[in-house]
Enzyme design. Structure first.
Site, PDB file in Angstrom:
ATOM      1  N   TYR A  47      -1.937  -2.816  -6.779  1.00 14.64           N
ATOM      2  CA  TYR A  47      -0.811  -2.636  -7.704  1.00 14.64           C
ATOM      3  C   TYR A  47      -0.837  -3.768  -8.719  1.00 14.64           C
ATOM      4  O   TYR A  47      -0.931  -4.945  -8.334  1.00 14.64           O
ATOM      5  CB  TYR A  47       0.525  -2.681  -6.931  1.00 14.64           C
ATOM      6  CG  TYR A  47       1.729  -2.616  -7.847  1.00 14.64           C
ATOM      7  CD1 TYR A  47       2.377  -1.414  -8.102  1.00 14.64           C
ATOM      8  CD2 TYR A  47       2.199  -3.772  -8.498  1.00 14.64           C
ATOM      9  CE1 TYR A  47       3.453  -1.358  -8.974  1.00 14.64           C
ATOM     10  CE2 TYR A  47       3.264  -3.708  -9.371  1.00 14.64           C
ATOM     11  CZ  TYR A  47       3.890  -2.511  -9.601  1.00 14.64           C
ATOM     12  OH  TYR A  47       4.948  -2.442 -10.468  1.00 14.64           O
ATOM     13  N   GLU A  85       2.324  -0.578 -16.023  1.00 16.59           N
ATOM     14  CA  GLU A  85       2.106  -0.612 -14.579  1.00 16.59           C
ATOM     15  C   GLU A  85       0.913   0.268 -14.227  1.00 16.59           C
ATOM     16  O   GLU A  85       0.791   1.374 -14.750  1.00 16.59           O
ATOM     17  CB  GLU A  85       3.361  -0.082 -13.879  1.00 16.59           C
ATOM     18  CG  GLU A  85       3.257  -0.024 -12.375  1.00 16.59           C
ATOM     19  CD  GLU A  85       4.426   0.745 -11.764  1.00 16.59           C
ATOM     20  OE1 GLU A  85       5.400   0.107 -11.334  1.00 16.59           O
ATOM     21  OE2 GLU A  85       4.354   1.986 -11.718  1.00 16.59           O
TER      22      GLU A  85
END
Ligand code: GDP
Ligand code: MN
Length: 404
Positions: free
Chosen positions: A101, A185
């Protein structure tokens, strides 16, 4: 403005972040053709502006073109967390060894940008962040310096990502800065079994305040507006956010409109929108605002709450009169005028004496009246069996840093 995954993917590509081959389609037939072009197998992904698609059935592996067609047909009939699926993206599947992530977000509380990274990316990232916060690192980014090679290496090291992730982290920062984003993201940033890093899913929120210098946002790509009402509001230069209640709210100044929403809620009703006509609004702006709110099928009553400052109440009243003349008004309108030229404005509305317009001099009293009228209209709709108006197609703004 939040982007769709396929739009985020395009931006990643422009800035040199590796992404899988993919195509966006709107029909099952196109999906079949796209799967053929991708080599047969494809990951079919619903394009909705909300996280957690995978768990909601919005990400499926198709074994071949026929399966891609079938899965697409089913997906196009779905709603994911209230968002209708209008398009799907087909991506060439990859074999994943690891999921990471990475994101950058503007941390308003800290007054800084922050890099967030974890070696345990994927659909469980929110749980991981909640239950094992140590597995997710947060590192401030100096906006003047940006993410240097050394900075990117440090983020990767701190999060336990492979050293190659530093390159992606630097490019992702370029997306943040060059595209005027508030959030970028990648989840997952996948390491394939062949050892490559690929951005398999992306989320980007662009800063609407930068619209003036981002000419590319104009047509097509942006899709900033949730539905036809938002689009009409944007075209008319109105500051409008659609909500899900029954009392249409119009006021001048964001602070006053926000307080008006609270007072309406305090009366047990739910606001249908936030509409700020701004300072110095003309009669035309007021007329446009009223016409817009009246056109919303979920609105049962309208509350106009204006405290005249730079905006003069007589101009507001003239605007209301103009709207009454140009649109068929079938819903009650409660008007509270105070401040600059309030007496003149009230007189304008008194002279017009429209049966559906009533004036109340206090904010609380006006909100109470609008709430009661909306409740009465809703009750009479229910009694007469009128179908409740379908909820609007409004996409929710993403508030979390870690929407997977
Ligand atoms: P989200 O649920 O909205 O975050 O959708 P994602 O695009 O992140 O997909 C969810 C999960 O599906 C990912 O975390 C992966 O585990 C899996 N996934 C997505 N694309 C692929 C792929 O090409 N191959 C494999 N094996 N899994 C994938
Ligand atoms: Mn994801």
């Amino acid at each position: 403005m939040d982007l769709y995954e396929h739009q985020a993917r395009e931006l990643f590509k422009v800035h040199g972040i590796p992404v899988p081959d993919a195509a966006v389609v709107a029909t099952p037939r196109e999906a079949r053709a796209a799967a053929e072009l991708l080599g047969g197998r494809a990951v079919v992904k619903a394009q909705v502006k909300t996280g957690g698609r995978g768990r909601a059935g919005g990400v499926k592996l198709a074994a071949g073109p026929e399966a891609a067609e079938l899965i697409t047909r089913r997906m196009l009939a779905m709603h994911i967390k209230g968002h209708p699926v209008r398009k799907v993206m087909l991506a060439r599947p990859v074999d994943i060894a690891d999921e990471y992530y990475v994101s950058y977000v503007l941390d308003r509380a800290a007054g800084a940008f922050v890099a967030i990274a974890s070696a345990e990316g994927g659909t469980e990232i929110e749980e991981t962040a909640a239950t094992r916060p140590d597995a997710v690192v947060r590192i401030p980014v100096d906006p003047a310096e940006g993410v240097t090679a050394a900075g990117a290496t440090e983020i990767a090291r701190a999060a336990g990502l492979p050293a190659e992730a530093a390159g992606v982290l630097q490019r992702l920062w370029q997306v943040m800065v060059r595209e005027d984003a508030l959030l970028v993201e990648v989840n997952p940033l996948a390491k394939t079994t062949a050892g490559r890093l690929l951005a398999l899913d992306g989320k980007v929120t662009l800063d609407d305040n930068a619209r003036f210098r981002q000419s590319r946002w104009g047509a097509g790509e942006g899709d900033p507006h949730g539905g036809p009402l938002e689009a009409a509001a944007a075209a008319g230069g109105l500051n409008y956010v659609r909500l899900d209640g029954q009392v249409g709210v119009i006021g001048n100044g964001a602070g006053l409109v926000m307080s008006t929403l609270d007072v309406v809620a305090g009366c047990g009703a739910r606001p249908a929108d936030f509409l700020d006509i701004g300072g110095g609004a003309s009669a035309r702006v007021m007329a446009d605002a009223l016409a817009l709110v009246l056109s919303d099928p979920q609105v049962k009553s309208v509350l106009v709450n204006v405290f005249g400052g730079i905006t003069a109440c007589d101009a507001v009243a003239e605007g209301i009169v103009r709207a009454l003349e140009s649109v068929a008004v079938t819903k009650p309108i409660v008007v509270r005028l105070d401040g600059n030229s309030a007496a003149k404005g009230r007189a304008v509305l008194d002279r017009r004496a429209h049966p559906l317009v009533q004036q109340v001099t206090t904010m609380d009293g006006a909100a109470r009246k609008a709430a009661d009228l909306a409740a009465a209209a809703t009750a009479s709709d229910a009694a007469s069996g009128t179908r409740a108006d379908a909820p609007a197609d409004v996409h929710s703004v993403i508030h979390t840093d870690l929407g997977a």
